[in-house]
Scaffold this active site. Structure first.
Site, mmCIF file in Angstrom:
data_model
loop_
_atom_site.group_PDB
_atom_site.id
_atom_site.type_symbol
_atom_site.label_atom_id
_atom_site.label_comp_id
_atom_site.label_asym_id
_atom_site.label_seq_id
_atom_site.Cartn_x
_atom_site.Cartn_y
_atom_site.Cartn_z
ATOM 1 N N LYS A 38 -9.624 -2.601 1.669
ATOM 2 C CA LYS A 38 -9.334 -1.456 2.546
ATOM 3 C C LYS A 38 -10.131 -0.208 2.123
ATOM 4 O O LYS A 38 -10.587 0.559 2.975
ATOM 5 C CB LYS A 38 -7.840 -1.134 2.522
ATOM 6 C CG LYS A 38 -6.940 -2.320 2.842
ATOM 7 C CD LYS A 38 -7.098 -2.807 4.248
ATOM 8 C CE LYS A 38 -5.993 -3.818 4.580
ATOM 9 N NZ LYS A 38 -6.077 -4.313 5.950
ATOM 10 N N ARG A 71 0.844 -1.198 0.000
ATOM 11 C CA ARG A 71 0.000 0.000 0.000
ATOM 12 C C ARG A 71 0.879 1.248 0.000
ATOM 13 O O ARG A 71 1.995 1.244 0.499
ATOM 14 C CB ARG A 71 -0.921 0.005 1.226
ATOM 15 C CG ARG A 71 -2.125 -0.931 1.068
ATOM 16 C CD ARG A 71 -3.034 -0.892 2.269
ATOM 17 N NE ARG A 71 -2.403 -1.493 3.425
ATOM 18 C CZ ARG A 71 -1.856 -0.829 4.409
ATOM 19 N NH1 ARG A 71 -1.889 0.493 4.438
ATOM 20 N NH2 ARG A 71 -1.284 -1.461 5.419
ATOM 21 N N CYS A 87 0.875 -7.512 11.868
ATOM 22 C CA CYS A 87 1.131 -7.627 13.306
ATOM 23 C C CYS A 87 0.378 -8.796 13.929
ATOM 24 O O CYS A 87 0.168 -8.833 15.139
ATOM 25 C CB CYS A 87 0.782 -6.330 14.025
ATOM 26 S SG CYS A 87 1.894 -4.974 13.615
ATOM 27 N N ASP A 105 -9.226 -9.890 8.946
ATOM 28 C CA ASP A 105 -8.742 -8.532 8.638
ATOM 29 C C ASP A 105 -9.761 -7.423 8.909
ATOM 30 O O ASP A 105 -9.376 -6.356 9.358
ATOM 31 C CB ASP A 105 -8.307 -8.466 7.172
ATOM 32 C CG ASP A 105 -7.428 -7.269 6.856
ATOM 33 O OD1 ASP A 105 -6.502 -6.994 7.641
ATOM 34 O OD2 ASP A 105 -7.675 -6.586 5.846
ATOM 35 N N TYR A 135 -1.553 -3.580 -6.620
ATOM 36 C CA TYR A 135 -1.379 -4.249 -5.321
ATOM 37 C C TYR A 135 -2.697 -4.300 -4.535
ATOM 38 O O TYR A 135 -3.470 -3.342 -4.507
ATOM 39 C CB TYR A 135 -0.313 -3.538 -4.483
ATOM 40 C CG TYR A 135 -0.254 -4.123 -3.087
ATOM 41 C CD1 TYR A 135 0.321 -5.373 -2.874
ATOM 42 C CD2 TYR A 135 -0.841 -3.474 -2.010
ATOM 43 C CE1 TYR A 135 0.317 -5.950 -1.617
ATOM 44 C CE2 TYR A 135 -0.844 -4.038 -0.743
ATOM 45 C CZ TYR A 135 -0.264 -5.278 -0.551
ATOM 46 O OH TYR A 135 -0.281 -5.851 0.694
ATOM 47 N N ARG A 157 2.190 -12.107 -0.705
ATOM 48 C CA ARG A 157 0.850 -12.429 -0.192
ATOM 49 C C ARG A 157 0.284 -13.691 -0.814
ATOM 50 O O ARG A 157 0.675 -14.088 -1.906
ATOM 51 C CB ARG A 157 -0.096 -11.261 -0.531
ATOM 52 C CG ARG A 157 0.281 -9.936 0.134
ATOM 53 C CD ARG A 157 -0.252 -9.881 1.535
ATOM 54 N NE ARG A 157 0.215 -8.704 2.257
ATOM 55 C CZ ARG A 157 -0.415 -8.213 3.329
ATOM 56 N NH1 ARG A 157 -1.511 -8.773 3.786
ATOM 57 N NH2 ARG A 157 0.075 -7.174 3.966
ATOM 58 N N SER A 209 -1.339 -3.719 10.197
ATOM 59 C CA SER A 209 -0.976 -4.655 9.136
ATOM 60 C C SER A 209 0.319 -5.376 9.482
ATOM 61 O O SER A 209 1.277 -4.760 9.948
ATOM 62 C CB SER A 209 -0.809 -3.919 7.812
ATOM 63 O OG SER A 209 -2.044 -3.366 7.428
ATOM 64 N N HIS A 222 -10.664 -2.548 11.527
ATOM 65 C CA HIS A 222 -9.555 -3.348 11.009
ATOM 66 C C HIS A 222 -9.286 -4.473 12.009
ATOM 67 O O HIS A 222 -8.284 -4.440 12.723
ATOM 68 C CB HIS A 222 -8.334 -2.421 10.859
ATOM 69 C CG HIS A 222 -7.167 -3.039 10.158
ATOM 70 N ND1 HIS A 222 -5.881 -2.548 10.291
ATOM 71 C CD2 HIS A 222 -7.079 -4.077 9.316
ATOM 72 C CE1 HIS A 222 -5.057 -3.276 9.551
ATOM 73 N NE2 HIS A 222 -5.760 -4.209 8.954
HETATM 74 P P1 GDP Z 1 -1.611 -9.511 9.751
HETATM 75 O O1 GDP Z 1 -1.130 -8.785 8.548
HETATM 76 O O2 GDP Z 1 -2.010 -8.574 10.857
HETATM 77 O O3 GDP Z 1 -2.696 -10.498 9.425
HETATM 78 O O4 GDP Z 1 -0.374 -10.340 10.353
HETATM 79 P P2 GDP Z 1 0.049 -11.884 10.180
HETATM 80 O O5 GDP Z 1 -0.786 -12.791 11.023
HETATM 81 O O6 GDP Z 1 0.147 -12.218 8.747
HETATM 82 O O7 GDP Z 1 1.500 -11.856 10.852
HETATM 83 C C1 GDP Z 1 2.479 -10.940 10.457
HETATM 84 C C2 GDP Z 1 3.825 -11.369 10.997
HETATM 85 O O8 GDP Z 1 3.791 -11.416 12.428
HETATM 86 C C3 GDP Z 1 4.251 -12.757 10.539
HETATM 87 O O9 GDP Z 1 5.631 -12.723 10.251
HETATM 88 C C4 GDP Z 1 3.983 -13.625 11.742
HETATM 89 O O10 GDP Z 1 4.821 -14.745 11.783
HETATM 90 C C5 GDP Z 1 4.230 -12.677 12.902
HETATM 91 N N1 GDP Z 1 3.428 -13.044 14.090
HETATM 92 C C6 GDP Z 1 2.101 -13.306 14.145
HETATM 93 N N2 GDP Z 1 1.703 -13.642 15.384
HETATM 94 C C7 GDP Z 1 2.809 -13.596 16.163
HETATM 95 C C8 GDP Z 1 3.047 -13.844 17.569
HETATM 96 O O11 GDP Z 1 2.163 -14.179 18.347
HETATM 97 N N3 GDP Z 1 4.339 -13.670 17.996
HETATM 98 C C9 GDP Z 1 5.348 -13.286 17.154
HETATM 99 N N4 GDP Z 1 6.577 -13.133 17.668
HETATM 100 N N5 GDP Z 1 5.152 -13.058 15.826
HETATM 101 C C10 GDP Z 1 3.909 -13.202 15.344
HETATM 102 P P1 PGA Z 2 -2.959 -6.234 5.869
HETATM 103 O O1 PGA Z 2 -3.694 -5.697 4.580
HETATM 104 O O2 PGA Z 2 -1.549 -5.807 5.731
HETATM 105 O O3 PGA Z 2 -3.699 -5.579 6.979
HETATM 106 O O4 PGA Z 2 -3.094 -7.736 5.873
HETATM 107 C C1 PGA Z 2 -3.286 -5.973 3.312
HETATM 108 C C2 PGA Z 2 -3.328 -4.786 2.385
HETATM 109 O O5 PGA Z 2 -2.393 -3.991 2.409
HETATM 110 O O6 PGA Z 2 -4.281 -4.695 1.625
HETATM 111 MN MN MN Z 3 -3.427 -10.460 7.404
#
Ligand code: GDP
Ligand code: PGA
Ligand code: MN
Length: 592
Positions: free
Chosen positions: A219, A82, A263, A290, A210, A379, A261, A239
């Site tokens: 979004k 983004r 996290c 999400d 993207y 992704r 994002s 979100h």
């Molecule tokens: P989203 O974009 O918020 O959905 O985030 P994701 O679930 O795809 O996770 C993003 C990154 O954070 C990835 O590299 C995960 O491995 C990492 N991650 C997710 N949950 C945890 C956690 O509980 N602990 C740690 N240390 N890393 C995490």
């Molecule tokens: P995310 O969103 O990073 O919260 O998963 C994806 C996006 O940028 O559209």
């Molecule tokens: Mn995600």
């Protein structure tokens, strides 16, 4: 062939689709496509689009023995995330967009972006995508139509939304929809804008393919435009992931969680309980990863739907160990974007933990010294139904009742593992004060601390001060609202390592939250809220160091004093529009 072809296979003149047909004709006159295709969402349509994209190299066939129905897309190297600095909220009054958004006047914005759209679809096909965000028969759902010249966008929207004939029928019935116009243009970052016109329920996006910039249902519609609609109509567009936690007694509690994002939303939404919990009968079910739309039900509780139908997840870091459900979900019928591939053409990314990369995301032979195999924001796009923990409740038109709302971010220091807000107003402050380190999900520096209230900094379609006031307005004194918590899975020790194991073990924290909701779990009161002691949480089988226990469960008075000064400054930066109640709450805690 530049004559505008017939544009109204949908409905007849005078039907409630007349407005849609007129808009499609207007867009066609501006963008001058060679052909117009109305998407019906059928398998045959998808097969034809995919075949066309394979032929022109937009999609690369992956190993269909190991990954049936799966494809790789390599984006332009300048178009991988983004672009917040090119994303605008165009309200008539600048203050209505707020300091949290980039603003342009609607007239200037239309003029600027329409000049880019002028003739941009010559030689291309224009796709008209009717879609529904949310279960097709839910009163909480809202429809939109995206016009795009990208078949890759069509294929992704088909996975991410309820797209095609049923959505068009609902639009015909309701007569209202969000208009989204998108072109990949020349993919020139100098000629790229993502513009939102909340009053007009309109989105215009140019120059990027993207996800967050181009899949306009996500979004742009479901957060920026929907947050504006939600404010007018008395609901919340957030979100947040939504998951169900079923305890050994068979009771299910639904939890919504807002993390910025990259996290941990996707991971938490698909959590696999640790061994002991599984044996005891704990289960996790996934509603969404999400976005969450919530509104109060007749009983005063908040009911939530996931407006999306698929996951657009971060690939790097996803492994059999970290997120087995995500990995199981993406074994078939998945579109991968900007991952590497193995010698036998299987998708590969850093942290997958098996196989070896042969070709990187740019299509060059993998060279560890040159670049990672997968882009850090690579992704996968996959239907939510392929997730082993997918819950049929995701199709419930009434939504699911939310017991707890969780805020969280990447906080290497200060912020403990979990705390509970004292009440709704305090909870809104906890959300408003959220901070997190930036990630690869947006272009720009990674690992920089910034305030990201409710994980909505890039996504709130109006002034944050008004947004917080809207949140505060839900408190009707009935006490039926969810309890609000804050978590931090990313606390680091002096050695720089994460102190909390995270992932499946996060269920230990969810269990405590549910215990608090039911009035069964213990906590100690501190100025920042109620913290569990190490004894209030089930830590069986974990080996936490003394440092970990101290930092995960401790309250650091001096550090929090500074943090609350900084929160105060942040609230003040919004001027008198910031709700008094939030300032008062901040002051009370700062003085405690
Ligand atoms: P989203 O974009 O918020 O959905 O985030 P994701 O679930 O795809 O996770 C993003 C990154 O954070 C990835 O590299 C995960 O491995 C990492 N991650 C997710 N949950 C945890 C956690 O509980 N602990 C740690 N240390 N890393 C995490
Ligand atoms: P995310 O969103 O990073 O919260 O998963 C994806 C996006 O940028 O559209
Ligand atoms: Mn995600």
């Amino acid at each position: 062939m530049n004559a505008v072809p017939d544009v109204s296979p949908a409905g007849t003149a005078g039907s409630s689709l007349a407005a849609l047909n007129a808009w499609v004709a207007e867009v066609a006159a501006l963008t001058r496509p060679d052909a117009i295709h109305w998407c019906d969402g059928s398998d045959a349509e998808n097969a034809a689009l995919v075949a066309g994209m394979e032929a022109d190299g937009t999609l690369i066939r992956l190993n269909h023995e190991t990954h049936p129905g799966s494809w790789l897309h390599r984006s332009d190297p300048n178009d991988v995330a983004r672009v917040e600095h090119l994303t605008f909220v165009c309200t008539p009054e600048r203050d209505d967009a707020g300091p949290n958004n980039h603003w342009m006047s609607p007239a200037d914005a239309h003029a600027k972006i329409d000049a880019l759209f002028d003739g941009c679809m010559q030689g291309r096909t224009m796709y008209v995508i009717p879609y529904c965000m949310g279960p097709i028969d839910s009163p909480l759902s809202r429809c939109g139509v995206e016009i795009t010249d990208s078949p890759y966008v069509v294929a992704n929207m088909r996975i991410m939304t309820r797209m095609g004939a049923p959505a068009l029928a609902r639009i015909e019935r309701e007569g209202r929809f969000v208009k989204g116009l998108h072109s990949t243009g020349e993919l020139d970052p100098e000629r790229r804008f993502i513009m939102h016109f909340p009053e007009e329920l309109t989105i215009k996006s140019y120059g990027s393919g993207y996800g967050g910039n181009a899949l306009l249902g996500k979004k742009c519609h479901a957060l920026r435009i929907a947050s504006h609609q939600a404010r007018n109509e008395g609901w919340l567009a957030e979100h947040m992931l939504i998951l169900g936690v079923t305890n050994p007694r068979g009771e299910t509690h639904y939890i919504a969680a807002a993390f910025p994002s990259a996290c941990g939303k996707t991971n938490l939404a698909m959590l696999i309980p640790p061994e002991g919990y599984r044996k005891d009968g704990w289960k996790i079910s996934t509603i969404g990863d999400d976005i969450c739309w919530m509104r109060p039900g007749k009983d005063g509780r908040l009911y939530a739907i996931n407006p999306e139908a698929g996951f657009f997840g971060v690939a790097p870091g996803t492994s059999r160990k970290s997120n087995p459900s995500a990995l199981a979900s993406i074994q078939s019928n998945t579109i991968f974007t900007n991952v590497g591939v193995t010698a036998d053409n299987q998708p590969w990314w850093e942290g997958l933990g098996e196989g070896e990369p042969a070709i990187d995301w740019r299509g060059e032979p993998y060279d560890a010294g040159k670049r990672p195999a997968a882009h850090p924001n690579a992704r996968f796009t996959v239907s939510a139904r392929q997730c082993p923990s997918w819950s049929p409740e995701a199709e419930n038109p009434e939504g699911v009742p939310i017991s707890a709302i969780v805020f969280g971010g990447r906080r290497p220091s200060l912020v403990p593992l979990v705390f509970e807000a004292r009440d709704w107003t305090h909870g809104v402050l906890v959300g408003a004060a959220m901070g997190s380190e930036t990630t690869a999900a947006a272009t720009g520096a990674v690992g920089v601390m910034r305030r990201d209230p409710m994980a909505m900094k890039p996504f709130c379609g109006y002034n944050f001060a008004d947004y917080f006031a809207h949140w505060l307005s839900f408190d009707d004194g009935s006490n039926r609202l969810p309890k609000i918590f804050h978590v931090n899975w990313f606390r680091k020790g002096d050695g720089g390592d994460f102190l909390w194991p995270g992932f499946g073990d996060n269920l230990r924290v969810l269990e405590w939250m549910i215990g608090r909701v039911k009035g069964e779990a213990g906590a100690v009161e501190t100025p920042i809220g109620n913290l569990p002691t190490a004894g209030d949480l089930n830590l069986d089988g974990l080996e936490l160091t003394g440092e970990a226990r101290e930092k995960l469960f401790g309250f650091e008075r001096e550090g929090w004093k500074a943090e609350f000064d900084s929160i105060g400054e942040y609230l003040d930066s919004y001027g008198p529009r910031m709700p008094r109640a939030l300032k008062d709450e901040q002051q009370r805690i700062a003085r405690a």
